[in-house]
Design a protein around this motif. Structure first.
Motif, PDB file in Angstrom:
ATOM      1  N   MET A 104       0.843  -1.177   0.000  1.00 48.17           N
ATOM      2  CA  MET A 104       0.000   0.000   0.000  1.00 48.17           C
ATOM      3  C   MET A 104       0.888   1.239   0.000  1.00 48.17           C
ATOM      4  O   MET A 104       1.779   1.373   0.821  1.00 48.17           O
ATOM      5  CB  MET A 104      -0.904  -0.020   1.238  1.00 48.17           C
ATOM      6  CG  MET A 104      -1.860   1.102   1.294  1.00 48.17           C
ATOM      7  SD  MET A 104      -2.989   0.821   2.680  1.00 48.17           S
ATOM      8  CE  MET A 104      -3.227   2.459   3.209  1.00 48.17           C
ATOM      9  N   GLN A 105       0.627   2.144  -0.874  1.00 45.60           N
ATOM     10  CA  GLN A 105       1.398   3.371  -1.038  1.00 45.60           C
ATOM     11  C   GLN A 105       0.703   4.506  -0.291  1.00 45.60           C
ATOM     12  O   GLN A 105      -0.492   4.740  -0.483  1.00 45.60           O
ATOM     13  CB  GLN A 105       1.509   3.702  -2.532  1.00 45.60           C
ATOM     14  CG  GLN A 105       2.452   4.810  -2.850  1.00 45.60           C
ATOM     15  CD  GLN A 105       3.902   4.359  -2.775  1.00 45.60           C
ATOM     16  OE1 GLN A 105       4.183   3.196  -2.600  1.00 45.60           O
ATOM     17  NE2 GLN A 105       4.803   5.298  -2.912  1.00 45.60           N
ATOM     18  N   LEU A 106       1.444   5.208   0.614  1.00 46.01           N
ATOM     19  CA  LEU A 106       0.883   6.342   1.344  1.00 46.01           C
ATOM     20  C   LEU A 106       1.248   7.630   0.620  1.00 46.01           C
ATOM     21  O   LEU A 106       2.347   7.761   0.075  1.00 46.01           O
ATOM     22  CB  LEU A 106       1.438   6.385   2.769  1.00 46.01           C
ATOM     23  CG  LEU A 106       1.125   5.173   3.654  1.00 46.01           C
ATOM     24  CD1 LEU A 106       1.842   5.320   4.989  1.00 46.01           C
ATOM     25  CD2 LEU A 106      -0.366   5.029   3.869  1.00 46.01           C
ATOM     26  N   ASP A 107       0.334   8.581   0.669  1.00 44.19           N
ATOM     27  CA  ASP A 107       0.659   9.853   0.036  1.00 44.19           C
ATOM     28  C   ASP A 107       1.686  10.608   0.890  1.00 44.19           C
ATOM     29  O   ASP A 107       1.965  10.253   2.034  1.00 44.19           O
ATOM     30  CB  ASP A 107      -0.596  10.695  -0.214  1.00 44.19           C
ATOM     31  CG  ASP A 107      -1.285  11.136   1.063  1.00 44.19           C
ATOM     32  OD1 ASP A 107      -0.609  11.749   1.909  1.00 44.19           O
ATOM     33  OD2 ASP A 107      -2.492  10.877   1.203  1.00 44.19           O
ATOM     34  N   ARG A 108       2.259  11.636   0.329  1.00 42.65           N
ATOM     35  CA  ARG A 108       3.358  12.365   0.966  1.00 42.65           C
ATOM     36  C   ARG A 108       2.959  12.934   2.328  1.00 42.65           C
ATOM     37  O   ARG A 108       3.698  12.825   3.298  1.00 42.65           O
ATOM     38  CB  ARG A 108       3.803  13.487   0.014  1.00 42.65           C
ATOM     39  CG  ARG A 108       4.916  14.322   0.568  1.00 42.65           C
ATOM     40  CD  ARG A 108       5.405  15.334  -0.489  1.00 42.65           C
ATOM     41  NE  ARG A 108       6.512  16.077   0.029  1.00 42.65           N
ATOM     42  CZ  ARG A 108       6.459  17.349   0.386  1.00 42.65           C
ATOM     43  NH1 ARG A 108       5.337  18.017   0.236  1.00 42.65           N
ATOM     44  NH2 ARG A 108       7.529  17.948   0.866  1.00 42.65           N
ATOM     45  N   TRP A 109       1.790  13.557   2.442  1.00 40.08           N
ATOM     46  CA  TRP A 109       1.361  14.175   3.696  1.00 40.08           C
ATOM     47  C   TRP A 109       1.104  13.135   4.781  1.00 40.08           C
ATOM     48  O   TRP A 109       1.396  13.375   5.944  1.00 40.08           O
ATOM     49  CB  TRP A 109       0.127  15.055   3.466  1.00 40.08           C
ATOM     50  CG  TRP A 109       0.469  16.239   2.625  1.00 40.08           C
ATOM     51  CD1 TRP A 109       0.057  16.477   1.354  1.00 40.08           C
ATOM     52  CD2 TRP A 109       1.334  17.316   2.991  1.00 40.08           C
ATOM     53  NE1 TRP A 109       0.602  17.643   0.889  1.00 40.08           N
ATOM     54  CE2 TRP A 109       1.411  18.185   1.890  1.00 40.08           C
ATOM     55  CE3 TRP A 109       2.066  17.630   4.122  1.00 40.08           C
ATOM     56  CZ2 TRP A 109       2.158  19.341   1.897  1.00 40.08           C
ATOM     57  CZ3 TRP A 109       2.820  18.784   4.130  1.00 40.08           C
ATOM     58  CH2 TRP A 109       2.863  19.627   3.025  1.00 40.08           C
ATOM     59  N   THR A 110       0.601  11.989   4.406  1.00 47.02           N
ATOM     60  CA  THR A 110       0.376  10.924   5.376  1.00 47.02           C
ATOM     61  C   THR A 110       1.709  10.416   5.921  1.00 47.02           C
ATOM     62  O   THR A 110       1.851  10.187   7.124  1.00 47.02           O
ATOM     63  CB  THR A 110      -0.421   9.766   4.738  1.00 47.02           C
ATOM     64  OG1 THR A 110      -1.651  10.283   4.223  1.00 47.02           O
ATOM     65  CG2 THR A 110      -0.721   8.691   5.758  1.00 47.02           C
ATOM     66  N   ARG A 111       2.709  10.264   5.045  1.00 49.17           N
ATOM     67  CA  ARG A 111       4.043   9.822   5.492  1.00 49.17           C
ATOM     68  C   ARG A 111       4.661  10.854   6.438  1.00 49.17           C
ATOM     69  O   ARG A 111       5.221  10.495   7.470  1.00 49.17           O
ATOM     70  CB  ARG A 111       4.958   9.596   4.291  1.00 49.17           C
ATOM     71  CG  ARG A 111       4.665   8.317   3.538  1.00 49.17           C
ATOM     72  CD  ARG A 111       5.774   7.948   2.562  1.00 49.17           C
ATOM     73  NE  ARG A 111       6.223   9.047   1.709  1.00 49.17           N
ATOM     74  CZ  ARG A 111       5.739   9.327   0.500  1.00 49.17           C
ATOM     75  NH1 ARG A 111       4.798   8.571  -0.022  1.00 49.17           N
ATOM     76  NH2 ARG A 111       6.217  10.344  -0.199  1.00 49.17           N
TER      77      ARG A 111
END
Length: 140
Positions: free
Chosen positions: A1-8
Motif C-alpha cells: 500500500m502506497q501512502l501519500d506524501r502528507w500521510t508519510r
C-alpha cells in the motif's frame, strides 16, 4: 500500500513525538521507586495482604505510597470490599476488629520498610481512588 506524501510526513512526526515522550518518561523515572516496590513485594507480611501497597513517587525525602485508608471512607467499608466475608458485619464484630488490626499492622510494616531506605525520612499516604472505583465504591 502506497501512502501519500502528507500521510508519510504526519506518521513520521507522530512517531518522533511518541519516541520523545518515551525517552522523556524514561529520563524522569526514579529507579528507587521500582526498587522500593520490589522490597515491599519481598516482604511476606506485605505481599500476603490482599491490597497491594505501591510506592508512587519519591519527593525529596518523602515517599508517596498508595493507601486504601481515608477519612472519607470508613475502614469497615474498605475491609468489606477487600474481604467479602466481612460484608454486613459491624465495626464491633471480632472478625472486623481483627481485619482492622491486620491492616494497621501491614501499614506499619510498609512504613517501617520504606523509612529504613537511605534518604527517606517521611511517608505520605495517597488515597488509592482507582482501587475504590474498581470495587464499585463511589468516593464522596
Amino acid at each position: 500500500m502506497q501512502l501519500d506524501r502528507w500521510t508519510r510526513i504526519y506518521l513520521t512526526v507522530l512517531g518522533v513525538l511518541a519516541l520523545l515522550a518515551v525517552v522523556a518518561w524514561l529520563w524522569n523515572r526514579d529507579p528507587r521507586v521500582a526498587e522500593l516496590n520490589a522490597q515491599l513485594a519481598r516482604d511476606a507480611l506485605i505481599a500476603d495482604y490482599p491490597y497491594r501497597f505501591r510506592v508512587l513517587a519519591i519527593e525529596d525525602k518523602t515517599v508517596v505510597v498508595s493507601s486504601p485508608r481515608s477519612p472519607q471512607v470508613p475502614a469497615v467499608r474498605f475491609l468489606a470490599a477487600l474481604e467479602p466475608g466481612l460484608r454486613g458485619k459491624s465495626d464491633q464484630d471480632p472478625d472486623m476488629i481483627a481485619a482492622q488490626q491486620r491492616l494497621g499492622l501491614v501499614q506499619s510494616q510498609v512504613s517501617a520498610r520504606l523509612k529504613a531506605y537511605p534518604g527517606i525520612e517521611r511517608l505520605r499516604w495517597q488515597l488509592d481512588v482507582d482501587w475504590y472505583a474498581q470495587h464499585g465504591i463511589v468516593m464522596p
